[in-house]
Design a protein around this motif. Sequence first.
Motif, PDB file in Angstrom:
ATOM      1  N   VAL A 137      -8.781   1.517  -8.107  1.00 48.31           N
ATOM      2  CA  VAL A 137      -8.003   2.626  -8.656  1.00 48.31           C
ATOM      3  C   VAL A 137      -6.525   2.317  -8.432  1.00 48.31           C
ATOM      4  O   VAL A 137      -6.160   1.451  -7.640  1.00 48.31           O
ATOM      5  N   ALA A 138      -5.672   3.028  -9.125  1.00 55.85           N
ATOM      6  CA  ALA A 138      -4.242   2.815  -8.982  1.00 55.85           C
ATOM      7  C   ALA A 138      -3.737   3.348  -7.642  1.00 55.85           C
ATOM      8  O   ALA A 138      -4.302   4.301  -7.089  1.00 55.85           O
ATOM      9  N   VAL A 139      -2.701   2.723  -7.130  1.00 51.59           N
ATOM     10  CA  VAL A 139      -2.056   3.215  -5.913  1.00 51.59           C
ATOM     11  C   VAL A 139      -1.334   4.516  -6.242  1.00 51.59           C
ATOM     12  O   VAL A 139      -0.612   4.612  -7.240  1.00 51.59           O
ATOM     13  N   GLY A 140      -1.550   5.525  -5.396  1.00 45.01           N
ATOM     14  CA  GLY A 140      -0.918   6.818  -5.606  1.00 45.01           C
ATOM     15  C   GLY A 140      -0.296   7.333  -4.332  1.00 45.01           C
ATOM     16  O   GLY A 140      -0.183   6.601  -3.339  1.00 45.01           O
ATOM     17  N   GLU A 157       0.853  -3.251  -1.487  1.00 44.42           N
ATOM     18  CA  GLU A 157       1.630  -2.222  -2.164  1.00 44.42           C
ATOM     19  C   GLU A 157       1.398  -0.892  -1.472  1.00 44.42           C
ATOM     20  O   GLU A 157       0.280  -0.591  -1.043  1.00 44.42           O
ATOM     21  N   THR A 158       2.448  -0.098  -1.344  1.00 41.53           N
ATOM     22  CA  THR A 158       2.322   1.232  -0.758  1.00 41.53           C
ATOM     23  C   THR A 158       2.716   2.288  -1.782  1.00 41.53           C
ATOM     24  O   THR A 158       3.615   2.071  -2.603  1.00 41.53           O
ATOM     25  N   GLY A 159       2.036   3.436  -1.709  1.00 40.17           N
ATOM     26  CA  GLY A 159       2.325   4.517  -2.619  1.00 40.17           C
ATOM     27  C   GLY A 159       3.395   5.446  -2.084  1.00 40.17           C
ATOM     28  O   GLY A 159       3.837   5.324  -0.939  1.00 40.17           O
ATOM     29  N   ALA A 180     -14.627  -6.720  -1.189  1.00 38.69           N
ATOM     30  CA  ALA A 180     -13.833  -6.834  -2.405  1.00 38.69           C
ATOM     31  C   ALA A 180     -12.552  -7.568  -2.059  1.00 38.69           C
ATOM     32  O   ALA A 180     -12.085  -7.537  -0.920  1.00 38.69           O
ATOM     33  N   GLU A 181     -11.990  -8.244  -3.031  1.00 36.59           N
ATOM     34  CA  GLU A 181     -10.755  -8.988  -2.769  1.00 36.59           C
ATOM     35  C   GLU A 181      -9.572  -8.064  -2.536  1.00 36.59           C
ATOM     36  O   GLU A 181      -8.621  -8.432  -1.846  1.00 36.59           O
ATOM     37  N   GLU A 182      -9.621  -6.860  -3.093  1.00 34.75           N
ATOM     38  CA  GLU A 182      -8.589  -5.866  -2.839  1.00 34.75           C
ATOM     39  C   GLU A 182      -9.234  -4.494  -2.742  1.00 34.75           C
ATOM     40  O   GLU A 182     -10.320  -4.252  -3.285  1.00 34.75           O
ATOM     41  N   ALA A 183      -8.574  -3.585  -2.051  1.00 31.98           N
ATOM     42  CA  ALA A 183      -9.039  -2.208  -1.953  1.00 31.98           C
ATOM     43  C   ALA A 183      -7.825  -1.299  -1.849  1.00 31.98           C
ATOM     44  O   ALA A 183      -6.807  -1.671  -1.253  1.00 31.98           O
ATOM     45  N   VAL A 184      -7.935  -0.126  -2.429  1.00 33.18           N
ATOM     46  CA  VAL A 184      -6.909   0.907  -2.291  1.00 33.18           C
ATOM     47  C   VAL A 184      -7.491   1.994  -1.406  1.00 33.18           C
ATOM     48  O   VAL A 184      -8.517   2.587  -1.731  1.00 33.18           O
TER      49      VAL A 184
END
Length: 361
Positions: free
Chosen positions: A23-26, A69-71, A137-141
Motif C-alpha cells: 500500500v502507499a505510504v501515508g 520512506e516515511t509518511g 516480502a522485499e518491502e513492507a509499509v
Amino acid sequence: MRAAILHETGQDRLEVRDDVETVAVGPGTVRVRLRAAGLCHSDLSAMSGVLPQPAPFVPGHEGAGEVVETGPGVTGLAPGDRVVLCWMPPCGACPHCLLGETHLCVASLKRLGVPAFRFGPGGGTAAYGFYSTGSFAEEAVVAADALLRVPDDLPFELAALVGCGVTTGFGAVVNTARVEPGSSVAVIGAGGVGVAAVQAARVSGAARITVVDPVASRRERALALGATDAVEPQQLRAAAKGLALGGYDYVVEAVGRSETVRAAYDAARRGGAVVVVGAGARDDLVSFSLGELFFGEKRVLPSLYGGGDVARTAARVVELWRAGRLDLAGLVTHRVPLADVNEAVALMRSGEALRAVVTLD
C-alpha cells in the motif's frame, strides 16, 4: 516486488510471487526495505489457523531492514535507519500502557483488518500482513510505532530475531520469571524461543539449566549455548524428582501445548514457577485440580512477548549480544533465499531447524 503469499488458511505451501505491491505510504506509516526475516512457529500457527489471521496474507513477523520512506507525521525515523519489526507495539495511552504493562497493549490489533499488500494483474487482490507486519516480502509499509531502531553493527539476520523470538524467550526468564542466581531451570522446547530462554537463564546465573526436547540436534545446540544438561521429554519427570526439592525452581514451557504445560507444572517444585511462553490454540485446555493448586503453591506465569516493555527488553538483548554474553548467531541453523521459503517452512515443521532465516537481499 517479490513476496510469499498464503492464499487460504490451512495450506501447507506459500506462493512466491513477483507482482506484489505494498500500500502507499501515508500519515504515520513507514516503508521498510526488508533484508532478513526469521521464520517463527507463530507463522506456522497462523498458516494452519491455530492463531487467527485473515487470508490471503504475507507471513512473517520477525523482520529487519532499512527505512526507505516515511509518511507525514513520522518522527524519530529517517531513511537509512536500521530497524526491526515489532508485531504488537504499545500505544502509550491505554490503561495497560499507563500501568506500565506495555506488552499487554492490544491497540495495534485493530490494524489486522487493514490490507497491507496487493497482488495479481493490476494489483487486483488485497492481502494482509501477518499481525500487521508481513516480513516475507522485499518491502513492507507498517505503522511507525511498529519499528524499533537497532544499531548499524547488528547484522540483519540477527536483528530479525530480536523482533520476536529472542526477545520473547529472554524476557520470559528475565522479566516474567526473574530467575535468581543459583536456581534450577528447565526449558521445555529447544526452538529459537526456548534456546533464547536457556541463554537468559545462564546470564541470570542459574546453576542448573535442563533443556527438554525430542530432537537430538536441538538438544545438542542448546547444550552448546548454555544448558547444563539435556533430556528427552520422557526423562523430565525423573530429572525433576532427582533434585533436592523434587522439582525445578523454574520451568519454562516454550512449545504451546496443553500436555507440555502440564509436564512443566509437574516438573516444578512446590513453590516453584511455571512460565508459559508457547502460543497455543484457544481450545487446547489444560487442567489442574484445586487440591494441587492449593497444596503445591506453584505459580503459573504466562509470558506474552517477553513479559515487559518490548523496546527495553530488545535493547538489553542487543547490549548483551554486543558484550558477547548472548549468542544470537548460534540460534540460526538454516538460511534460505525467499524463493526457497517453503524449504524453511518444511525444516521448521520437522523440528530440524532451531531458527530458519529467510534472506531478502
